[in-house]
Design an enzyme around this catalytic site. Structure first.
Site, mmCIF file in Angstrom:
data_model
loop_
_atom_site.group_PDB
_atom_site.id
_atom_site.type_symbol
_atom_site.label_atom_id
_atom_site.label_comp_id
_atom_site.label_asym_id
_atom_site.label_seq_id
_atom_site.Cartn_x
_atom_site.Cartn_y
_atom_site.Cartn_z
ATOM 1 N N LYS A 153 0.981 -1.241 -0.122
ATOM 2 C CA LYS A 153 -0.017 -0.061 0.102
ATOM 3 C C LYS A 153 0.885 1.137 -0.011
ATOM 4 O O LYS A 153 0.973 1.790 1.103
ATOM 5 C CB LYS A 153 -0.866 -0.015 1.175
ATOM 6 C CG LYS A 153 -2.473 0.598 1.001
ATOM 7 C CD LYS A 153 -3.141 0.404 2.218
ATOM 8 C CE LYS A 153 -4.267 1.457 2.223
ATOM 9 N NZ LYS A 153 -4.936 1.986 1.012
ATOM 10 N N GLU A 186 -9.561 -5.621 -8.897
ATOM 11 C CA GLU A 186 -10.078 -4.987 -7.708
ATOM 12 C C GLU A 186 -10.697 -3.528 -8.287
ATOM 13 O O GLU A 186 -10.336 -3.206 -9.386
ATOM 14 C CB GLU A 186 -9.206 -4.831 -6.329
ATOM 15 C CG GLU A 186 -8.001 -3.989 -7.085
ATOM 16 C CD GLU A 186 -6.946 -3.799 -5.845
ATOM 17 O OE1 GLU A 186 -7.276 -3.908 -4.506
ATOM 18 O OE2 GLU A 186 -5.689 -3.397 -5.838
HETATM 19 N N1 PXG Z 1 -7.346 -2.149 -2.791
HETATM 20 C C1 PXG Z 1 -6.698 -1.161 -2.769
HETATM 21 C C2 PXG Z 1 -6.222 -0.556 -4.024
HETATM 22 C C3 PXG Z 1 -6.952 -0.291 -1.562
HETATM 23 O O1 PXG Z 1 -6.412 1.193 -1.652
HETATM 24 C C4 PXG Z 1 -8.262 -1.752 -0.626
HETATM 25 C C5 PXG Z 1 -8.305 -2.469 -1.685
HETATM 26 C C6 PXG Z 1 -9.326 -2.311 0.483
HETATM 27 O O2 PXG Z 1 -8.258 -2.472 1.579
HETATM 28 P P1 PXG Z 1 -8.972 -2.182 3.091
HETATM 29 O O3 PXG Z 1 -7.871 -2.934 3.905
HETATM 30 O O4 PXG Z 1 -9.122 -0.839 3.255
HETATM 31 O O5 PXG Z 1 -10.193 -2.863 3.368
HETATM 32 C C7 PXG Z 1 -7.508 -0.382 -0.530
HETATM 33 C C8 PXG Z 1 -7.847 0.426 0.736
HETATM 34 C C9 PXG Z 1 -9.298 6.300 -0.104
HETATM 35 C C10 PXG Z 1 -9.055 5.084 0.709
HETATM 36 O O6 PXG Z 1 -8.775 7.529 0.370
HETATM 37 C C11 PXG Z 1 -8.740 4.207 0.138
HETATM 38 C C12 PXG Z 1 -8.304 2.807 0.699
HETATM 39 C C13 PXG Z 1 -8.614 2.746 1.964
HETATM 40 C C14 PXG Z 1 -9.257 4.062 2.622
HETATM 41 C C15 PXG Z 1 -9.306 5.050 2.014
HETATM 42 O O7 PXG Z 1 -9.770 6.413 -1.223
HETATM 43 N N2 PXG Z 1 -7.883 1.618 0.119
#
Ligand code: PXG
Length: 294
Positions: A153, A186
């Site tokens: 990430k 995704e």
């Molecule tokens: N795929 C990607 C590419 C992400 O960035 C998720 C899946 C979901 O992961 P989690 O662990 O959160 O269930 C993410 C998470 C935003 C924002 O500002 C993006 C995420 C999390 C919080 C806020 O758009 N991405």
């Protein structure tokens, strides 16, 4: 006395308007760093340890030394929430390579920068939980797993932003990215699931999809509810002809997808499996055992 948010930077707190880092920080110059988006619900930071584990795994993969232990990081997050009197919050935890000079060599950055912002977020379109969101499968492919892998990430989110731009231009709420072979990976900040004949299917992390903490919680829920889950490659056709589809993510939580590239998915309304998981997920986030008390 100020009501401004207090932002943690390298062990000190600064009011939001004064919370600044160097323009020579390689997080800014090169997107060199890792981050987490975390939520606190009713005084409990949901899956904080899992988020911090992922942060440190990503840092390890990019050879970034975080100058504090995981336990200290947990404490710093909790303390930031306390300082801001936040019980419900969206927390952005950022660790960048730190201040260096021009030139991308990470050896020029002696110490990582650690930032904790405890704020709020609202990225769900309108009443997305009731109506579901529309999505566009974009031409922007997920970064290949042997490139800038999405498993880390990282602060380099241009791939996701490119996808989001295409969704915006097409008038869709969200973007869905394919991987290099054309299978669904995704969303740009969410994992994706489809429902067919009462069973759930979701893409493997080999597509470059992030190993989501929300998706992990949902998978555990499915296990508990005895809903069959298959981790497998998904085609656009499988999404178009699914009975239901939904995204999961920290920001989105569990949100139904009602349409993809103008094809209505299932009934076009949140389906029974999605609705059940949304209800059950609310119970998961309300359970103090699933997080760290502020
Ligand atoms: N795929 C990607 C590419 C992400 O960035 C998720 C899946 C979901 O992961 P989690 O662990 O959160 O269930 C993410 C998470 C935003 C924002 O500002 C993006 C995420 C999390 C919080 C806020 O758009 N991405």
């Amino acid at each position: 006395m100020t009501n401004e948010l207090q932002i943690y930077i390298d062990g000190k707190y600064y009011p939001k308007s004064e919370a600044k880092i160097s323009v020579y920080d390689h997080g800014f110059l090169y997107g060199d760093g890792v981050f987490e988006g975390i939520r606190a619900y009713n005084g409990v930071v949901f899956k904080l340890k899992e988020h911090i584990d992922r942060l440190y795994r990503g840092a390890h993969a990019i050879m970034l030394n975080i100058p504090m232990s995981k336990e200290e990081m947990v404490q710093a997050v909790v303390e930031t929430l306390r300082k801001n009197n936040m019980k419900d919050s969206y927390i952005r935890l950022v660790v960048s390579r730190g201040t260096g000079d021009l030139g991308l060599d990470p050896r020029k950055c002696p110490k990582a920068t650690v930032i904790i912002i405890a704020d709020t977020i609202n990225i769900k379109a309108g009443n997305a939980s009731e109506t579901g969101v529309t999505a566009l499968i974009t031409w922007v492919r997920r970064n290949p797993v042997d490139g800038t892998t999405s498993e880390v990430k990282s602060l380099n989110y241009l791939n996701s932003i490119m996808g989001k731009l295409e969704a915006n231009a097409a008038g869709a709420d969200e973007a869905i990215c394919l991987e290099q072979n054309g299978y669904i990976a995704e969303g740009v900040g969410e994992n994706i699931f489809i429902v067919k004949n009462g069973e759930i299917l979701t893409p493997p992390s080999s597509t470059g999809a992030l190993e989501g903490i929300t998706s992990d919680a949902v998978l555990k829920l499915c296990d508990k509810l005895k809903i069959k889950v298959t981790v497998t490659n998904l085609t656009a056709y499988m999404l178009f002809t699914a009975d239901e589809a939904f995204f999961t993510g920290t920001a989105m939580e569990v949100v139904p997808i009602r349409e993809a590239n103008k094809r209505v998915i299932g009934s076009g309304k949140p389906g029974p499996v999605t609705k059940k998981l949304m209800v059950e997920f609310k119970k998961v986030i309300a359970d103090p055992a699933n997080g760290v008390q502020i």
